[in-house]
Design a protein around this motif. Sequence first.
Motif, PDB file in Angstrom:
ATOM      1  N   ARG A   1      42.389 -19.195  70.302  1.00 39.25           N
ATOM      2  CA  ARG A   1      41.177 -18.912  69.526  1.00 39.25           C
ATOM      3  C   ARG A   1      40.175 -18.098  70.344  1.00 39.25           C
ATOM      4  NH1 ARG A   1      35.941 -20.325  68.799  1.00 39.25           N
ATOM      5  NH2 ARG A   1      35.224 -20.410  66.631  1.00 39.25           N
ATOM      6  N   GLU A   2      39.961 -18.510  71.585  1.00 33.29           N
ATOM      7  CA  GLU A   2      38.989 -17.813  72.432  1.00 33.29           C
ATOM      8  C   GLU A   2      39.515 -16.443  72.848  1.00 33.29           C
ATOM      9  OE1 GLU A   2      36.053 -18.855  72.426  1.00 33.29           O
ATOM     10  OE2 GLU A   2      36.553 -20.795  71.554  1.00 33.29           O
ATOM     11  N   MET A   3      40.835 -16.353  73.001  1.00 34.20           N
ATOM     12  CA  MET A   3      41.443 -15.056  73.316  1.00 34.20           C
ATOM     13  C   MET A   3      41.132 -14.066  72.190  1.00 34.20           C
ATOM     14  SD  MET A   3      42.944 -14.209  76.005  1.00 34.20           S
ATOM     15  CE  MET A   3      43.600 -12.623  76.495  1.00 34.20           C
TER      16      MET A   3
ATOM     17  N   LEU B   1      37.601 -12.956  72.270  1.00 38.66           N
ATOM     18  CA  LEU B   1      37.417 -12.021  73.385  1.00 38.66           C
ATOM     19  C   LEU B   1      37.968 -10.641  73.049  1.00 38.66           C
ATOM     20  CD1 LEU B   1      36.664 -11.716  76.458  1.00 38.66           C
ATOM     21  CD2 LEU B   1      39.043 -12.288  76.950  1.00 38.66           C
TER      22      LEU B   1
END
Lengths: 405, 405
Positions: A64-66, A69
Amino acid sequence: MGLLVQKFGGSSLKSIERIQRAAKRIAQEVDEGHQLVIVVSAMGDTTDHLTDMAKTITPFPHPREMDQLLATGEQVSMALLCMALHQHGVKAVSLTGWQAGIITEDVHTEADIVEVQQEKILSHVEKGRVVVVAGFQGVTGDGEVTTIGRGGSDTTAVVLAAALGAERCDILTDVDGVYTADPRIVPHARPLPHICYDEMLALSRLGAHVLHPRAVACAMQNRVPLIVRSSFHEADGTRITETRATRSAIPVSGIACMEHLVNVTLALTKREPTVVNRLTAVAAHSSLVRDKGTRELSFLIKREHVPKLSAMLSEFKGSVERVDYEYDKALLSVVGAEADNPDIVSTVEEQLHRASIKGKSVTTSRHSVSCLICQEDVMKAANALHQAFDLDKAKEAVLQVSQFQ
Amino acid sequence: MGLLVQKFGGSSLKSIERIQRAAKRIAQEVDEGHQLVIVVSAMGDTTDHLTDMAKTITPFPHPREMDQLLATGEQVSMALLCMALHQHGVKAVSLTGWQAGIITEDVHTEADIVEVQQEKILSHVEKGRVVVVAGFQGVTGDGEVTTIGRGGSDTTAVVLAAALGAERCDILTDVDGVYTADPRIVPHARPLPHICYDEMLALSRLGAHVLHPRAVACAMQNRVPLIVRSSFHEADGTRITETRATRSAIPVSGIACMEHLVNVTLALTKREPTVVNRLTAVAAHSSLVRDKGTRELSFLIKREHVPKLSAMLSEFKGSVERVDYEYDKALLSVVGAEADNPDIVSTVEEQLHRASIKGKSVTTSRHSVSCLICQEDVMKAANALHQAFDLDKAKEAVLQVSQFQ
């Protein structure tokens, strides 16, 4: 004139100067009366740079954070390209994936686009604006930012072209089109003026990097005419449509190659479908998983996927009796409309034999003949086949498809 | 223990190593039982770097595209900080401005936040997650990405703290707190343990860079207790609340300075309120616009705003008779609870006179006494006043406010 979707890749946007060059080219298309939706990749190696930062923090960043980003990369290039278009007096607005209504399934890093809510894009187009959309990204129904995997901007462009009913979709890149072979391997390779979806799909799946197979499959399914062309000059590039160019004598369109593969042979204690599916999911090409009886299994993986497979094998160690890795393999494929024709298969075998190259097995599909060879034989084999099928002379032999259907 | 909002500035996140350090600190707060909403700025000089790219393309980038561009800076840091938190076993999710429900007015580059739709943030907090929100950005009701101006992440943090009913808002930065004066000008300056909103607002408006006046005004309006502290060590920092610390003898809290100003005097042909408003909008401090009769007007602007004013003046050239620019001015201000007390005003004048510094005029407001001096006298004047008001000794004289109200 109708609506065009044009995708500019990362190398075509890798510096401010290249962004300005892309803007100039788009401004010319606008002057010619086209309505345009532009899909952009991240500038140059931005995605790699962002990935490196994440990997410095953790080898396994949360997907999710990838996505949160990586989605920034295309946002930077879309905004800068709009500014450059404004400098040419072109009205332009940028839209992120969520702003453009690109809805994906609820999966991170490799989501499929499930819907395009095209109202926002069309309302801008109707006001005479060029719409610059961030490729590679979308949003779920819950407002989660997703990305659609490597090569994703090609797919974004094709999906948008289909959803918006575009006249065609141009993929602007740093090469002149789809080549008969990788010019780094075959110096006489040349760009094809035309190729049909089926053959292009085979080339992409079997190692041609110019287009992602997902983008080709989507174009084929929606009958979106594609052009792959250079963003740096005006050459015609390669047209990819449903129609096959009429050929007099040349049944082969190109040669594709997947290099640095590892041939994996597994002996299982018993056959469990979930185990088999999980293990073969890392295969470089799914149709090349060879089932050698109920308990033996053989498939090719990319060299960089060895650690991933090893991790899986230790997870399933009760089910695996033996594993063999054969390194330094390559898969060389001849792609053509009727590549499964026995004449072609025998020509391939004869050429390899004549060049004293051992090809372990010749697998065929409707549009391709593939053989597994040693990495060190790639140059010799590819050049021999390229010549044997007259691909270096083919320019004149291919009748130009003068107009899109 | 209740909910805290903590804002990490760009210098506290300027490298992967600093992001990891911030994550460690946040993990400690989580261990202590706090619920946390973190607001992040862009890493280091990312915003400047993005702005430079835009300015290479055009000196006047379109504000909408500028917002699309700049919003990416905070998105990068929020995602990386979440990854670093995961490494500490902390459950964390990042939210962009639009994901966090930060609704702004429909203005680009300097939008005001009009509403926080806090459901999304609270639903994550209730699941035990640390929510990392991109500061400085929001979204309009129409889905347009906006930014809220320089220093905007402080404002985002305070607005969120107010909307979420947070116990307090911590501003984590690269200094130890709010200082009695800028330590680069006054070497004996020291951090204040406590200051009230009114005084902090006066300091911020009159040149203290540690907090943006908008953030202070918002905290004051919503009675959100603020702490300004270092992100690098555990010192207490400066508490900013409604209550004034009881002081035995020291009525002055600090000295603020605005440097490199230009004193502009305008003679108008006639007085048109719209012209006056437009021209004085560039003033460095709005309460310092001095009306010298109906047709003469005097105000201070920052040196870098001279071209902007010149452009406006040529637009209004029919209304302007004469313009005088006096360069190399500075505004030195003494800030305190009762700074308008005649004793303080006379001390300021006496000190300047004793140090042979010409102060053109002494303007007073309830919490400040300001005087316009020459840039070259800043060091001498600031140090003289700092000493005269015993600010370098004040640590012992200030009764600590032991607990937040």
